[in-house]
Design a protein around this motif. Sequence first.
Motif, PDB file in Angstrom:
ATOM      1  N   GLY B  89       0.888  -1.150   0.000  1.00  9.25           N
ATOM      2  CA  GLY B  89       0.000   0.000   0.000  1.00  9.25           C
ATOM      3  C   GLY B  89       0.926   1.198   0.000  1.00  9.25           C
ATOM      4  O   GLY B  89       1.523   1.514   1.020  1.00  9.25           O
ATOM      5  N   PRO B  90       1.128   1.852  -1.136  1.00 11.43           N
ATOM      6  CA  PRO B  90       2.155   2.900  -1.200  1.00 11.43           C
ATOM      7  C   PRO B  90       1.756   4.133  -0.386  1.00 11.43           C
ATOM      8  O   PRO B  90       0.568   4.389  -0.173  1.00 11.43           O
ATOM      9  N   VAL B  91       2.762   4.861   0.024  1.00  8.26           N
ATOM     10  CA  VAL B  91       2.536   6.105   0.764  1.00  8.26           C
ATOM     11  C   VAL B  91       1.736   7.075  -0.102  1.00  8.26           C
ATOM     12  O   VAL B  91       0.842   7.764   0.372  1.00  8.26           O
ATOM     13  N   SER B  92       2.075   7.107  -1.380  1.00 10.39           N
ATOM     14  CA  SER B  92       1.302   7.881  -2.350  1.00 10.39           C
ATOM     15  C   SER B  92       1.617   7.310  -3.718  1.00 10.39           C
ATOM     16  O   SER B  92       2.611   6.616  -3.895  1.00 10.39           O
ATOM     17  N   SER B  93       0.773   7.619  -4.693  1.00 13.04           N
ATOM     18  CA  SER B  93       1.026   7.115  -6.041  1.00 13.04           C
ATOM     19  C   SER B  93       2.354   7.647  -6.563  1.00 13.04           C
ATOM     20  O   SER B  93       3.125   6.939  -7.194  1.00 13.04           O
ATOM     21  N   THR B  94       2.609   8.926  -6.269  1.00 11.23           N
ATOM     22  CA  THR B  94       3.796   9.566  -6.826  1.00 11.23           C
ATOM     23  C   THR B  94       5.090   9.024  -6.244  1.00 11.23           C
ATOM     24  O   THR B  94       6.167   9.249  -6.783  1.00 11.23           O
ATOM     25  N   GLN B 105      14.603  -4.190 -11.347  1.00  8.76           N
ATOM     26  CA  GLN B 105      16.008  -4.616 -11.416  1.00  8.76           C
ATOM     27  C   GLN B 105      16.221  -5.909 -10.651  1.00  8.76           C
ATOM     28  O   GLN B 105      16.924  -6.807 -11.062  1.00  8.76           O
ATOM     29  N   GLN B 106      15.617  -5.966  -9.491  1.00  3.75           N
ATOM     30  CA  GLN B 106      15.798  -7.128  -8.616  1.00  3.75           C
ATOM     31  C   GLN B 106      14.919  -8.308  -9.039  1.00  3.75           C
ATOM     32  O   GLN B 106      14.972  -9.372  -8.452  1.00  3.75           O
ATOM     33  N   LYS B 107      14.033  -8.053 -10.018  1.00  3.99           N
ATOM     34  CA  LYS B 107      13.108  -9.088 -10.518  1.00  3.99           C
ATOM     35  C   LYS B 107      12.212  -9.628  -9.422  1.00  3.99           C
ATOM     36  O   LYS B 107      11.994 -10.833  -9.281  1.00  3.99           O
ATOM     37  N   VAL B 108      11.736  -8.712  -8.597  1.00  7.38           N
ATOM     38  CA  VAL B 108      10.800  -9.108  -7.544  1.00  7.38           C
ATOM     39  C   VAL B 108       9.404  -8.630  -7.948  1.00  7.38           C
ATOM     40  O   VAL B 108       9.214  -7.442  -8.213  1.00  7.38           O
ATOM     41  N   PRO B 109       8.437  -9.531  -8.056  1.00  5.71           N
ATOM     42  CA  PRO B 109       7.086  -9.106  -8.426  1.00  5.71           C
ATOM     43  C   PRO B 109       6.442  -8.268  -7.325  1.00  5.71           C
ATOM     44  O   PRO B 109       6.653  -8.524  -6.137  1.00  5.71           O
ATOM     45  N   ILE B 110       5.658  -7.272  -7.751  1.00  7.07           N
ATOM     46  CA  ILE B 110       5.010  -6.400  -6.776  1.00  7.07           C
ATOM     47  C   ILE B 110       3.565  -6.142  -7.194  1.00  7.07           C
ATOM     48  O   ILE B 110       3.273  -5.947  -8.366  1.00  7.07           O
ATOM     49  N   ALA B 111       2.677  -6.207  -6.189  1.00  2.00           N
ATOM     50  CA  ALA B 111       1.276  -5.892  -6.450  1.00  2.00           C
ATOM     51  C   ALA B 111       0.832  -4.795  -5.505  1.00  2.00           C
ATOM     52  O   ALA B 111       1.252  -4.757  -4.351  1.00  2.00           O
ATOM     53  N   PHE B 112       0.009  -3.900  -6.050  1.00  2.00           N
ATOM     54  CA  PHE B 112      -0.516  -2.812  -5.228  1.00  2.00           C
ATOM     55  C   PHE B 112      -1.864  -3.184  -4.635  1.00  2.00           C
ATOM     56  O   PHE B 112      -2.666  -3.843  -5.289  1.00  2.00           O
ATOM     57  N   ALA B 113      -2.114  -2.748  -3.417  1.00  2.00           N
ATOM     58  CA  ALA B 113      -3.417  -2.968  -2.813  1.00  2.00           C
ATOM     59  C   ALA B 113      -3.887  -1.653  -2.214  1.00  2.00           C
ATOM     60  O   ALA B 113      -3.167  -1.032  -1.442  1.00  2.00           O
ATOM     61  N   GLY B 114      -5.067  -1.223  -2.577  1.00  2.00           N
ATOM     62  CA  GLY B 114      -5.635  -0.009  -1.996  1.00  2.00           C
ATOM     63  C   GLY B 114      -5.334   1.223  -2.804  1.00  2.00           C
ATOM     64  O   GLY B 114      -6.230   1.920  -3.251  1.00  2.00           O
ATOM     65  N   ILE B 115      -4.051   1.547  -2.973  1.00  2.00           N
ATOM     66  CA  ILE B 115      -3.644   2.691  -3.778  1.00  2.00           C
ATOM     67  C   ILE B 115      -2.776   2.169  -4.919  1.00  2.00           C
ATOM     68  O   ILE B 115      -1.905   1.338  -4.701  1.00  2.00           O
ATOM     69  N   GLY B 116      -3.022   2.662  -6.126  1.00  2.00           N
ATOM     70  CA  GLY B 116      -2.302   2.153  -7.271  1.00  2.00           C
ATOM     71  C   GLY B 116      -1.016   2.921  -7.524  1.00  2.00           C
ATOM     72  O   GLY B 116      -0.703   3.868  -6.812  1.00  2.00           O
ATOM     73  N   PRO B 117      -0.253   2.503  -8.556  1.00  2.00           N
ATOM     74  CA  PRO B 117       0.991   3.203  -8.883  1.00  2.00           C
ATOM     75  C   PRO B 117       0.699   4.485  -9.650  1.00  2.00           C
ATOM     76  O   PRO B 117      -0.451   4.748 -10.011  1.00  2.00           O
ATOM     77  N   GLN B 118       1.740   5.252  -9.898  1.00  2.00           N
ATOM     78  CA  GLN B 118       1.614   6.469 -10.691  1.00  2.00           C
ATOM     79  C   GLN B 118       1.126   6.091 -12.093  1.00  2.00           C
ATOM     80  O   GLN B 118       1.619   5.137 -12.690  1.00  2.00           O
ATOM     81  N   PRO B 119       0.143   6.833 -12.637  1.00  2.00           N
ATOM     82  CA  PRO B 119      -0.349   6.506 -13.979  1.00  2.00           C
ATOM     83  C   PRO B 119       0.808   6.494 -14.979  1.00  2.00           C
ATOM     84  O   PRO B 119       1.692   7.339 -14.901  1.00  2.00           O
TER      85      PRO B 119
END
Lengths: 487, 319, 330
Positions: B89-94, B105-119
């Motif tokens: 749950g990111p602090v903010s999209s930005t 770079q590290q090839k670690v999968p990441i999923a967002f929950a609640g707040i999405g990534p920057q458009p």
Amino acid sequence: MDSNKTALISVRNLMKGFGATKVLRGVNFTVLPGEIHALLGGNGAGKSTMIRIITGAVRKDDGDVVLASPRGGIPKIAVVHQELALLPDLTVAENIALVHAASAATLVRNRSQAARAHEALCLIDPHLAHHALHRKASELSMHEGQIVEIARALSTGAEVLLLDEPTANLTAGETERLFVVLRRLATEKNIGIVFVSHRMKEIRQLCDVCTIIRDGMTVIDALPLTHLSDNEIIHQMGQPTERSVERDKRVLDQAGGGVVLRGPETSVPVLKGQILGLAGAPAGPSRLIAVLNGTAANADWEVDAKDWPKRPTSPRQAVQLGIGHVSGDRRLKGVLSQLPIVDNVLASRRVREGRHLVRGSERDECLGLVKALKLKAGSIWDLPSTLSGGNQQKLLVARWLGMPLKMVVFEEPTRGVDIGTKREIYELIRNMAGQGTIVVWWSTENVELLELCDEILAFDTEGRAKGLLPQDQFNEDALADLTGMAA
Amino acid sequence: MKTIVKAIAMAAAVLVAQGAHAQDKKFTVAYIAPSLDIDYWQWVAHGVQQKAKELGMDYVEYTSENSPAKQMDNARVAVTRGVNAIVIGPVSSTSTPPLLNYLAQQKVPIAFAGIGPQPGETKFTSSVTANNYETGLAQGKYTCELAKERGGSEVGMLSLPQDRENAQKYLKGAQEAFNANGCQLVQMLETKGLTINEAVTQANDLLTAHPKVKAIYGMYDQAGTGAAKALATRGLKGKIGVTVADGSPTTIQLLKDGAIQGIFFQEAVGQGMDATEQVYKALKGEKTTQNMALVMPLVKAADIDSEDAKKVIARVFPQ
Amino acid sequence: MTTKATSMTSNDKTAPPPKSPSLLSVYRSELAIAIACVVLLVGVGFFVPAALSSGNFANILQASAPLVIMSLGVLIVIITGGIDLSVGSIFSLTGMVTALAMANGFSDISASLAGLGVGIVFGSINGALITLVGLAPFVVTLITYAVAASLAFIVTNGRSLGVNSPDYWLFNSGEFIPGLPNFILFCLIFTVALEFVLRKVTAGRWFYSVGSSPMAAYLLGIPVKRTRFAAYVISGTMASFAGLLTVSYILNAEATAGASLMLQAIAAVVIGGASLSGGSGSAIGAVLGALMITIIQNGVNLIGINSFWQGSVTGLAILVAVLIDRFSHR
């Protein structure tokens, strides 16, 4: 004095009022280069207000203030107060260099800093310059601190040096050394020096001319001191000149209520109603006083008496036992600065008598004390800061007046107080003793001790008790010898 | 010197041991919460934890304390520790682009929950969020209906701070719904502290300034609680409609009591579960869905005890 | 504090004894704040007439009650020359502890006492570290601020808690005296009691003495340590009481409930004429300061100004109050 010299400071017909009270009602004051000028006047006469106007801290109402440097422009004026204005945690070099930093962003360069400080100090005290440069200001003696302050002031190019009771905390030797420096500054560097003091002897020793201000007006304007006798000076200041020559005829109560003060290798019996003077540099007397008023952490003195603990464990216990305390350090140890006069006067009574509520009758009680002390106050609900220094000092005495006390401890109660007020305080001390209170009184002015005390315990500059002088052996030279301090 | 060498040796041993641990095919998922002072993120955490257990993954948790820097540190620590996947749950999209670059770079999968990534960002496995715009539309429509039922057309809103993207989307949807259905949004007050006490005060002020308001749109859980409290004090319970987004035991109780007329549930637990499932699929090399915008389901007072409602609530907070 | 100069020199023995300063001169700066509050309210009423309705006055009083009580506690500490940063956290933790105790079957009264215990304990810890160990008040209360804030999350794992006890709301909104809601009654009692203590009780004067000149007060036999200790205990306890009042009002406890209150309380005390360097301030001033802050918030909401401006407006109010104070004492 050459009359063709242009004055560094020339004040003409200066006026200033605070609210309804006229503090300055026409003051004249002239300082020439190279002279040592005594500025005299009782407490509240307007000296400090005038100084603050000259330095720009206060705005004048009317009159002329002309500042002119022989080099052109406005001369730099440096004021050195009785209390040191050094930053205690910085070294001497840093303290001096601080005023030279061009801006807050100036880098601190230790080497050049030290060089500059060394140069400044060498001008007046090469010995100190050599030894003290990298010591912290808090480690210096009072005298050394004052020298550093003067050096700092001069290093900024000050042409006028204003010294406000610089000798109040100095020993005889230190005073003499300071005077040598000042005389040299006046003659060699052509610096104008203004010297404020209440000590007649020092004024005669050091100064060339004097100006006396009384009730906001100049009564003596730059007259050579040789033209004035001591009595004339005191008279012009508006102080009572008579000195109570005959001692009061107190009969000391031999029967009881006395105490014995036991210190290292000393034992001093003190009777009820007796005035015991403590003479000498601060180290010794302050240790004894700390024991008496309950502030001592680890003490080498103790009190031997019936119904008394050996040492009060806190000032609170001391006050409740009936031991009062008056200090000349009004700002730190005396006045409750944010509380009205009435609270200041009654604070001790409330503690001593365990009063829980602020009584309505306290108003009259306070008014009575204020009247008895001839305290010049606008209203007892004003803040103490509205009082002059001398009146603030009387306020501290008022706290203990008319209360049944076992003992009052006075710690330089006349510091920075004019001669008139001093006389009043002496009278109060005598009255307290007359009522059977033991008075322990430390002063650095030996003359006043010799005048009032029944016995004097002398301490040397290392703080050791050097001897107990009974009244019949009172003698200024003997005391000066024992203490290493001049009056 | 010796002690330093020893310490380094020990640290190395620990790292090696952890690396070895990671070898035996048991995945670890890390959940990075923006802060834990809001119930919501704890519920997401619960969903992640539950799903991880179900899928046989280990679970660790970090808190970013609302600081992007701390969030980045957390990601680095997690990777160093040998975590295989991250749910965040990111602090903010930005605050997300540098994080995503690093994890890519590290090839670690990441999923967002609640707040999405920057458009515009693409370097992530999945983003499971509430569809704020659609929800705003639906909640606006329902709030307007409540106002109409009560003989008025003025509505008020207790909003999240409008500098948040989700708040802007909610508002956009709600405004469109109000306009389409003939309601006027007469005042919107934004919260600062997200506390009930503040919402009570704001609701009171709203009703003082606009006495004709017939329904209040609560954009976050405390807003609904605060509005209901203010109405109860004024003896207006039920006479002015209240809708709220998010949902919690407190607001469910108020719904049952008739103090609130509808809750649009934000499926916190569900988002955590879905996000965890997505990163698990990524680790297994299965197909993943990058954008999962869940419309928040509405539960009305009448339906609260239905089976459907219970299913919804199970995906909202831990039971 | 200036009254007409009645000279008390020895010369005028005939002069009548001076009168005590009138209430008007004693409470001059308080009066200025009160007038400012009225002006603000009327100003808001100009835009939104409902601002001057009795309903809105009730709102303002209810919204300000916790801040009023917390400010009174903070005032005592500030008079002694200290600062208490922990009050907001104590406020939150009190609510959590009380709600948790109730959820675990404690009676309303014992749960409330447990909550009040939070303030007493944290106040005592503040006082002990400051007076006995000699640490700076700012540092000590910064520590307890952080600890109490985190404990508020820990006790319930960060979840907010509802209060289900049917009668607990009476504590805030009931009426021991018919027609006077309890929250107003409490504010009145605390204000009057504290103003009395500060003016008319010796121990009250000690708070000022200690804040004004600690060394002088010590040498006068005033129990400096005890006085400062008491100040922190009072402050903590008042913060707890404010916390209880809020829980009783909204029947919910939240871990972040008091987060914004600490700075507001300090602001209220400063607006009320107290100096952060100690030795001055009055209970009535602090209460008016708290009311003014609430009136500003209320006005911003009523007019519909973006609530992010609240901080700026409050800041401006503090500036104006401090400037008035400064120039009226020249």
